[in-house]
Write an enzyme that holds these catalytic residues in place. Structure first.
Site, PDB file in Angstrom:
ATOM      1  N   HIS A 180     -23.316  18.974  34.916  1.00  0.00           N
ATOM      2  CA  HIS A 180     -22.505  19.393  36.060  1.00  0.00           C
ATOM      3  C   HIS A 180     -22.614  20.900  36.315  1.00  0.00           C
ATOM      4  CE1 HIS A 180     -19.736  15.586  35.687  1.00  0.00           C
ATOM      5  NE2 HIS A 180     -20.916  15.327  36.184  1.00  0.00           N
ATOM      6  N   TYR A 190     -13.135  28.805  41.509  1.00  0.00           N
ATOM      7  CA  TYR A 190     -14.117  28.883  40.420  1.00  0.00           C
ATOM      8  C   TYR A 190     -14.131  30.265  39.761  1.00  0.00           C
ATOM      9  CZ  TYR A 190     -15.535  24.183  41.410  1.00  0.00           C
ATOM     10  OH  TYR A 190     -15.516  22.822  41.559  1.00  0.00           O
ATOM     11  N   ALA A 250     -10.187  16.366  19.109  1.00  0.00           N
ATOM     12  CA  ALA A 250     -11.589  16.618  18.754  1.00  0.00           C
ATOM     13  C   ALA A 250     -11.715  17.618  17.611  1.00  0.00           C
ATOM     14  CB  ALA A 250     -12.337  17.131  19.987  1.00  0.00           C
ATOM     15  N   GLY A 298     -14.218  13.614  24.233  1.00  0.00           N
ATOM     16  CA  GLY A 298     -13.417  14.358  25.204  1.00  0.00           C
ATOM     17  C   GLY A 298     -13.703  14.039  26.650  1.00  0.00           C
ATOM     18  N   THR A 299     -14.108  12.817  26.924  1.00  0.00           N
ATOM     19  CA  THR A 299     -14.302  12.453  28.329  1.00  0.00           C
ATOM     20  C   THR A 299     -13.636  11.119  28.626  1.00  0.00           C
ATOM     21  OG1 THR A 299     -15.906  11.888  30.051  1.00  0.00           O
ATOM     22  CG2 THR A 299     -16.629  11.530  27.768  1.00  0.00           C
TER      23      THR A 299
HETATM   24  P1  OAD Z   1     -11.087  14.083  32.060  1.00  0.00           P
HETATM   25  O1  OAD Z   1      -9.970  15.022  32.336  1.00  0.00           O
HETATM   26  O2  OAD Z   1     -11.345  12.995  33.034  1.00  0.00           O
HETATM   27  O3  OAD Z   1     -10.892  13.399  30.635  1.00  0.00           O
HETATM   28  C1  OAD Z   1     -10.579  14.170  29.514  1.00  0.00           C
HETATM   29  C2  OAD Z   1     -10.597  13.284  28.292  1.00  0.00           C
HETATM   30  O4  OAD Z   1     -10.420  14.113  27.169  1.00  0.00           O
HETATM   31  C3  OAD Z   1      -9.491  12.224  28.243  1.00  0.00           C
HETATM   32  O5  OAD Z   1     -10.047  10.996  27.792  1.00  0.00           O
HETATM   33  C4  OAD Z   1      -8.535  12.762  27.171  1.00  0.00           C
HETATM   34  O6  OAD Z   1      -7.919  11.714  26.407  1.00  0.00           O
HETATM   35  C5  OAD Z   1      -9.471  13.530  26.302  1.00  0.00           C
HETATM   36  N1  OAD Z   1      -8.848  14.638  25.553  1.00  0.00           N
HETATM   37  C6  OAD Z   1      -7.887  15.501  25.951  1.00  0.00           C
HETATM   38  N2  OAD Z   1      -7.608  16.396  24.991  1.00  0.00           N
HETATM   39  C7  OAD Z   1      -8.430  16.082  23.953  1.00  0.00           C
HETATM   40  C8  OAD Z   1      -8.618  16.616  22.648  1.00  0.00           C
HETATM   41  N3  OAD Z   1      -7.938  17.685  22.207  1.00  0.00           N
HETATM   42  N4  OAD Z   1      -9.532  16.030  21.844  1.00  0.00           N
HETATM   43  C9  OAD Z   1     -10.243  14.943  22.262  1.00  0.00           C
HETATM   44  N5  OAD Z   1     -10.097  14.404  23.476  1.00  0.00           N
HETATM   45  C10 OAD Z   1      -9.211  14.955  24.311  1.00  0.00           C
HETATM   46  O7  OAD Z   1     -12.383  15.004  31.856  1.00  0.00           O
HETATM   47  P2  OAD Z   1     -13.923  14.601  31.936  1.00  0.00           P
HETATM   48  O8  OAD Z   1     -14.141  13.198  31.517  1.00  0.00           O
HETATM   49  O9  OAD Z   1     -14.695  15.660  31.268  1.00  0.00           O
HETATM   50  O10 OAD Z   1     -16.689  17.047  37.184  1.00  0.00           O
HETATM   51  O11 OAD Z   1     -14.182  14.720  33.490  1.00  0.00           O
HETATM   52  C11 OAD Z   1     -15.454  14.441  33.980  1.00  0.00           C
HETATM   53  C12 OAD Z   1     -15.729  15.239  35.216  1.00  0.00           C
HETATM   54  O12 OAD Z   1     -14.650  15.061  36.138  1.00  0.00           O
HETATM   55  C13 OAD Z   1     -15.770  16.741  35.014  1.00  0.00           C
HETATM   56  O13 OAD Z   1     -17.025  17.199  34.541  1.00  0.00           O
HETATM   57  C14 OAD Z   1     -15.504  17.252  36.399  1.00  0.00           C
HETATM   58  C15 OAD Z   1     -14.386  16.325  36.808  1.00  0.00           C
HETATM   59  O14 OAD Z   1     -14.293  16.044  38.159  1.00  0.00           O
HETATM   60  C16 OAD Z   1     -16.975  17.870  38.180  1.00  0.00           C
HETATM   61  O15 OAD Z   1     -16.258  18.805  38.499  1.00  0.00           O
HETATM   62  C17 OAD Z   1     -18.243  17.519  38.898  1.00  0.00           C
END
Ligand code: OAD
EC number: 2.3.1.286
Length: 229
Positions: A108, A57, A215, A173-174
């Protein structure tokens, strides 16, 4: 026509910060491809190998300090001119705030802060690393103020309330693979305008329009369209 201060709720994830140079988790080369969640992101990992977890971290925090908000963060901040905006983010970076967003909920946690492992008191790190032996005033080891797997997330009840009241919901972005955050999309009203902006997704939530793309391009365009509509 001037917009009647519609309520806009943004549900953001790592992809909104990808173009600021911060890695996502599950994309190719993402953080969880190179690190085991069980080694660095659980209470057990911190108990078994605190130095490894703190180092992980500390590096994330250094990356966050080097990063700058991108046009997606900036457009969401500027949207406060026309909408009543609430950002609910899974991201532990502070790029929404540095872009100028004023109502941001970090479900988070925030890697720029430390937390007492005894009292849950939170401290600003102001750029510093956390080392083994750094303690809170009560003498307990400091840990990053981030939610690890198996821990409760923050602000979930408030987040549900914001989504239920939203006229517009933008998910950006998730991957919507982490719960309970991913459940928030189910609370959107049937008459709300709902959008999902990602590079890639397994399943688009019911009632959401999918806008595929980066995004930094899609969010400013979408907000411009919503402001004019
Ligand atoms: P992910 O890595 O699971 O998903 C990222 C998303 O962003 C995917 O759907 C990609 O298609 C999209 N993406 C990538 N680049 C992008 C861009 N330039 N513009 C738009 N979209 C883009 O990440 P999260 O869903 O944020 O939790 O992950 C959720 C949680 O999982 C995080 O908060 C973390 C992790 O474990 C903890 O650490 C508790």
């Amino acid at each position: 026509m001037v917009n009647q201060r519609k309520k806009l709720v943004v549900l953001s994830g790592a992809g909104v910060s990808a173009e600021s140079g911060l890695g996502t988790f599950r994309d190719n080369g993402g953080l969880w491809n190179n690190h085991s969640v069980y080694d660095v992101a659980t209470p057990e990992a911190f108990h078994n190998n605190p130095e490894l977890v703190l180092d992980f971290y500390n590096q994330r925090r250094r990356d966050v300090y080097k990063a700058q908000p991108n046009p997606a963060h900036l457009a969401l901040a500027e949207a406060e001119r026309d909408f009543d905006v609430t950002v609910i983010t899974q991201n532990v970076d502070d790029l929404h705030e540095r872009a100028g967003s004023t109502d941001v909920y970090h479900v988070h946690g925030l890697v720029t802060q430390a937390r007492s492992s005894l009292t849950d008191e939170v401290f600003e790190l102001e750029g510093k690393d956390i080392h083994l032996g750094d303690t809170c005033p009560k003498g307990a080891q400091l840990r990053p103020h981030v939610v690890w797997f198996g821990e409760f997330i923050y602000h979930m009840d408030e987040a549900i309330g914001f989504v239920e009241q939203a006229d517009i919901v933008i998910v950006v972005g998730t991957s919507l693979k982490v719960f309970p955050f991913a459940n928030l999309v189910d609370y959107a009203r049937a008459d709300a305008q709902c959008f999902l902006v990602t590079q890639d997704i397994d399943a688009v939530p019911y009632g959401f329009q999918y806008k595929q793309g980066p995004a930094s391009t899609v969010i400013p365009q979408l907000l411009a369209e919503l402001t004019l509509s």
